[in-house]
Design a protein around this motif. Structure first.
Motif, PDB file in Angstrom:
ATOM      1  N   GLU A   1     106.682 -21.383  41.950  1.00  0.00           N
ATOM      2  CA  GLU A   1     107.623 -21.147  40.839  1.00  0.00           C
ATOM      3  C   GLU A   1     108.825 -21.603  41.277  1.00  0.00           C
ATOM      4  OE1 GLU A   1     107.029 -16.973  40.513  1.00  0.00           O
ATOM      5  OE2 GLU A   1     105.297 -17.239  39.047  1.00  0.00           O
ATOM      6  N   ARG A   2     109.381 -21.071  42.631  1.00  0.00           N
ATOM      7  CA  ARG A   2     110.718 -21.568  42.898  1.00  0.00           C
ATOM      8  C   ARG A   2     110.958 -23.162  43.159  1.00  0.00           C
ATOM      9  NH1 ARG A   2     113.866 -18.353  40.978  1.00  0.00           N
ATOM     10  NH2 ARG A   2     115.541 -18.889  42.500  1.00  0.00           N
ATOM     11  N   ASN A   3     109.964 -23.529  43.512  1.00  0.00           N
ATOM     12  CA  ASN A   3     109.741 -25.120  43.785  1.00  0.00           C
ATOM     13  C   ASN A   3     110.012 -25.906  42.377  1.00  0.00           C
ATOM     14  OD1 ASN A   3     108.937 -27.490  45.364  1.00  0.00           O
ATOM     15  ND2 ASN A   3     107.453 -27.749  44.048  1.00  0.00           N
ATOM     16  N   GLU A   4     109.603 -25.448  41.369  1.00  0.00           N
ATOM     17  CA  GLU A   4     109.728 -26.183  39.880  1.00  0.00           C
ATOM     18  C   GLU A   4     111.133 -25.953  39.876  1.00  0.00           C
ATOM     19  OE1 GLU A   4     107.133 -26.567  37.364  1.00  0.00           O
ATOM     20  OE2 GLU A   4     106.174 -27.278  39.216  1.00  0.00           O
ATOM     21  N   ALA A   5     111.887 -24.735  39.831  1.00  0.00           N
ATOM     22  CA  ALA A   5     113.255 -24.801  39.753  1.00  0.00           C
ATOM     23  C   ALA A   5     113.939 -25.832  40.645  1.00  0.00           C
ATOM     24  CB  ALA A   5     113.842 -23.420  39.941  1.00  0.00           C
ATOM     25  N   PHE A   6     113.562 -25.729  41.827  1.00  0.00           N
ATOM     26  CA  PHE A   6     114.273 -26.661  42.884  1.00  0.00           C
ATOM     27  C   PHE A   6     114.296 -28.282  42.364  1.00  0.00           C
ATOM     28  CE2 PHE A   6     113.575 -29.792  46.533  1.00  0.00           C
ATOM     29  CZ  PHE A   6     114.807 -29.281  47.350  1.00  0.00           C
ATOM     30  N   HIS A   7     113.020 -28.896  41.845  1.00  0.00           N
ATOM     31  CA  HIS A   7     113.019 -30.160  41.567  1.00  0.00           C
ATOM     32  C   HIS A   7     113.781 -30.163  40.188  1.00  0.00           C
ATOM     33  CE1 HIS A   7     110.101 -32.021  44.167  1.00  0.00           C
ATOM     34  NE2 HIS A   7     109.814 -30.770  44.293  1.00  0.00           N
ATOM     35  N   ALA A   8     113.794 -29.212  39.383  1.00  0.00           N
ATOM     36  CA  ALA A   8     114.501 -29.336  38.025  1.00  0.00           C
ATOM     37  C   ALA A   8     115.949 -29.420  38.353  1.00  0.00           C
ATOM     38  CB  ALA A   8     114.181 -27.921  37.067  1.00  0.00           C
ATOM     39  N   ALA A   9     116.359 -28.847  39.243  1.00  0.00           N
ATOM     40  CA  ALA A   9     118.053 -29.022  39.701  1.00  0.00           C
ATOM     41  C   ALA A   9     118.248 -30.235  39.952  1.00  0.00           C
ATOM     42  CB  ALA A   9     118.050 -27.874  40.835  1.00  0.00           C
ATOM     43  N   ILE A  10     117.307 -31.047  40.844  1.00  0.00           N
ATOM     44  CA  ILE A  10     117.515 -32.206  41.100  1.00  0.00           C
ATOM     45  C   ILE A  10     117.585 -33.323  39.942  1.00  0.00           C
ATOM     46  CG2 ILE A  10     116.694 -34.276  42.522  1.00  0.00           C
ATOM     47  CD1 ILE A  10     115.777 -32.098  44.612  1.00  0.00           C
ATOM     48  N   TYR A  11     116.679 -32.872  39.015  1.00  0.00           N
ATOM     49  CA  TYR A  11     116.619 -33.786  37.809  1.00  0.00           C
ATOM     50  C   TYR A  11     117.747 -33.749  36.816  1.00  0.00           C
ATOM     51  CZ  TYR A  11     111.249 -33.117  38.425  1.00  0.00           C
ATOM     52  OH  TYR A  11     110.175 -32.990  39.077  1.00  0.00           O
ATOM     53  N   ALA A  12     118.312 -32.257  36.849  1.00  0.00           N
ATOM     54  CA  ALA A  12     119.438 -32.174  36.184  1.00  0.00           C
ATOM     55  C   ALA A  12     120.761 -32.919  37.000  1.00  0.00           C
ATOM     56  CB  ALA A  12     119.979 -30.677  36.161  1.00  0.00           C
ATOM     57  N   GLY A  13     120.654 -32.792  38.377  1.00  0.00           N
ATOM     58  CA  GLY A  13     121.636 -33.408  39.196  1.00  0.00           C
ATOM     59  C   GLY A  13     121.955 -34.813  38.899  1.00  0.00           C
ATOM     60  N   SER A  14     121.044 -35.491  38.433  1.00  0.00           N
ATOM     61  CA  SER A  14     120.775 -36.993  38.134  1.00  0.00           C
ATOM     62  C   SER A  14     121.928 -37.247  37.109  1.00  0.00           C
ATOM     63  CB  SER A  14     119.425 -37.434  37.660  1.00  0.00           C
ATOM     64  OG  SER A  14     119.356 -37.089  36.200  1.00  0.00           O
ATOM     65  N   HIS A  15     122.310 -36.414  36.238  1.00  0.00           N
ATOM     66  CA  HIS A  15     123.660 -36.514  35.219  1.00  0.00           C
ATOM     67  C   HIS A  15     122.892 -37.312  34.305  1.00  0.00           C
ATOM     68  CE1 HIS A  15     127.311 -34.252  36.931  1.00  0.00           C
ATOM     69  NE2 HIS A  15     126.021 -33.847  37.125  1.00  0.00           N
ATOM     70  N   ASN A  16     121.423 -37.889  34.056  1.00  0.00           N
ATOM     71  CA  ASN A  16     120.805 -38.681  33.081  1.00  0.00           C
ATOM     72  C   ASN A  16     120.044 -37.910  32.466  1.00  0.00           C
ATOM     73  OD1 ASN A  16     119.191 -40.705  31.907  1.00  0.00           O
ATOM     74  ND2 ASN A  16     120.284 -42.096  33.148  1.00  0.00           N
ATOM     75  N   GLY A  17     120.344 -37.526  31.204  1.00  0.00           N
ATOM     76  CA  GLY A  17     119.720 -36.593  30.266  1.00  0.00           C
ATOM     77  C   GLY A  17     118.274 -37.171  30.086  1.00  0.00           C
ATOM     78  N   TYR A  18     118.297 -38.632  29.735  1.00  0.00           N
ATOM     79  CA  TYR A  18     117.001 -38.918  29.283  1.00  0.00           C
ATOM     80  C   TYR A  18     116.144 -39.266  30.261  1.00  0.00           C
ATOM     81  CZ  TYR A  18     113.663 -42.109  27.304  1.00  0.00           C
ATOM     82  OH  TYR A  18     112.609 -42.972  26.867  1.00  0.00           O
ATOM     83  N   LEU A  19     116.540 -39.529  31.620  1.00  0.00           N
ATOM     84  CA  LEU A  19     115.692 -39.530  32.771  1.00  0.00           C
ATOM     85  C   LEU A  19     114.946 -38.167  33.069  1.00  0.00           C
ATOM     86  CD1 LEU A  19     114.481 -40.938  35.127  1.00  0.00           C
ATOM     87  CD2 LEU A  19     116.563 -40.456  36.402  1.00  0.00           C
ATOM     88  N   ALA A  20     115.794 -37.216  32.932  1.00  0.00           N
ATOM     89  CA  ALA A  20     115.565 -35.488  33.231  1.00  0.00           C
ATOM     90  C   ALA A  20     114.443 -35.375  32.443  1.00  0.00           C
ATOM     91  CB  ALA A  20     116.955 -34.785  33.127  1.00  0.00           C
ATOM     92  N   GLU A  21     114.574 -35.839  31.120  1.00  0.00           N
ATOM     93  CA  GLU A  21     113.682 -35.371  30.035  1.00  0.00           C
ATOM     94  C   GLU A  21     112.232 -35.808  30.452  1.00  0.00           C
ATOM     95  OE1 GLU A  21     112.965 -35.663  24.988  1.00  0.00           O
ATOM     96  OE2 GLU A  21     114.677 -36.233  26.157  1.00  0.00           O
ATOM     97  N   ILE A  22     112.360 -37.048  30.739  1.00  0.00           N
ATOM     98  CA  ILE A  22     110.906 -37.952  30.850  1.00  0.00           C
ATOM     99  C   ILE A  22     110.286 -37.487  32.216  1.00  0.00           C
ATOM    100  CG2 ILE A  22     111.565 -39.777  29.193  1.00  0.00           C
ATOM    101  CD1 ILE A  22     111.900 -41.542  31.595  1.00  0.00           C
ATOM    102  N   THR A  23     111.120 -37.211  33.073  1.00  0.00           N
ATOM    103  CA  THR A  23     110.709 -36.620  34.424  1.00  0.00           C
ATOM    104  C   THR A  23     109.807 -35.221  34.275  1.00  0.00           C
ATOM    105  OG1 THR A  23     112.419 -37.944  35.435  1.00  0.00           O
ATOM    106  CG2 THR A  23     111.151 -36.040  36.717  1.00  0.00           C
ATOM    107  N   LEU A  24     110.543 -34.498  33.415  1.00  0.00           N
ATOM    108  CA  LEU A  24     110.040 -33.110  33.200  1.00  0.00           C
ATOM    109  C   LEU A  24     108.628 -33.294  32.663  1.00  0.00           C
ATOM    110  CD1 LEU A  24     113.264 -30.906  32.460  1.00  0.00           C
ATOM    111  CD2 LEU A  24     111.520 -30.550  34.231  1.00  0.00           C
ATOM    112  N   MET A  25     108.602 -34.047  31.520  1.00  0.00           N
ATOM    113  CA  MET A  25     107.491 -34.189  30.649  1.00  0.00           C
ATOM    114  C   MET A  25     106.370 -34.697  31.461  1.00  0.00           C
ATOM    115  SD  MET A  25     109.056 -36.100  27.369  1.00  0.00           S
ATOM    116  CE  MET A  25     107.380 -36.919  26.675  1.00  0.00           C
TER     117      MET A  25
END
Length: 229
Positions: free
Chosen positions: A140-164
């Motif tokens: 559960e916490r690992n999910e949040a850790f990786h999501a923080a890195i996606y958000a930290g990319s500051h590329n919304g589209y990239l973060a979206e497709i990575t989460l998908m």
């Protein structure tokens, strides 16, 4: 014979999982471990009785499992288990590795100082969870850790497709934590990623993340081979 789903308290700051979420996790674990083989029918009424819930959370759990590719819903014929082939899983992990590597590299370049410190704090929290040896809580916490890195990319589209993409691979990533010693290894792999991001090393962060996902794939393979001899 399965017992009714337990009500497990959430972590501090993390809501406890709903009945639907607990059911979804239980079914995905059974599919990934081979308890529910490909082609097995998933009858809503039978599952509701088995887990002591109404048909509503069962229906929603099946819908979400379908979105992750673990279940195939057939019009007018119900849902069946649809586990991806080993080749399809390899393709999914390869795509995941490249997407996460790109996110980590951009996070090393674009993350604010406050967000870097937040990531570092999350990393420390994961170390505390290792001592408890609870793979589900770590996941559960690992999910949040990786999501923080996606958000930290500051590329919304990239973060979206990575989460998908992550949603498709998530059940297999979670299974890796059943492998002996995997929590500690995962933490050490994370440490290489975090240190590269903190020092603004774009290439180093990308390389560390790509290696991490490759090792996640290998750990899942080991788990799957042990679970399904």
């Amino acid at each position: 014979m399965s017992r009714p789903l337990p009500n497990r308290p959430g972590l501090a700051g993390t809501p406890a999982p709903t009945r639907m979420e607990a059911l979804r996790l239980q079914l995905s674990d059974e599919i990934v471990s081979g308890v529910l083989a490909p082609g097995t029918p998933l009858d809503e009424q039978e599952l509701a009785l088995r887990f002591g819930v109404s048909r509503t959370p069962v229906r929603e759990a099946i819908r979400q499992l379908s979105a992750s590719g673990l279940v195939r819903v057939r019009p007018h014929r119900g849902a069946i288990v649809a586990l991806p082939t080993p080749e399809e899983l390899d393709d999914m992990f390869e795509a995941m590795a490249e997407l996460e590597a790109l996110c980590a590299g951009l996070a090393a370049r674009n993350m604010s100082l406050a967000k870097r410190r937040g990531l570092e704090a999350m990393h420390r929290d994961l170390r505390l969870l290792i001592r408890e040896g609870d793979p589900l809580r770590y996941h559960e916490r690992n999910e949040a850790f990786h999501a923080a890195i996606y958000a930290g990319s500051h590329n919304g589209y990239l973060a979206e497709i990575t989460l998908m993409t992550r949603a498709r691979v998530a059940p297999f990533r979670r299974a890796q934590f059943r492998t002996s010693g995997r929590l500690g290894l995962s933490y050490r792999e994370h440490d290489l990623i975090v240190q590269a991001i903190l020092r603004g090393d774009k290439a180093g962060a990308s390389e560390a993340m790509r290696a991490h996902i490759d090792l996640v794939r290998d750990a899942f393979r080991s788990y799957a081979q042990a679970a399904c001899p």
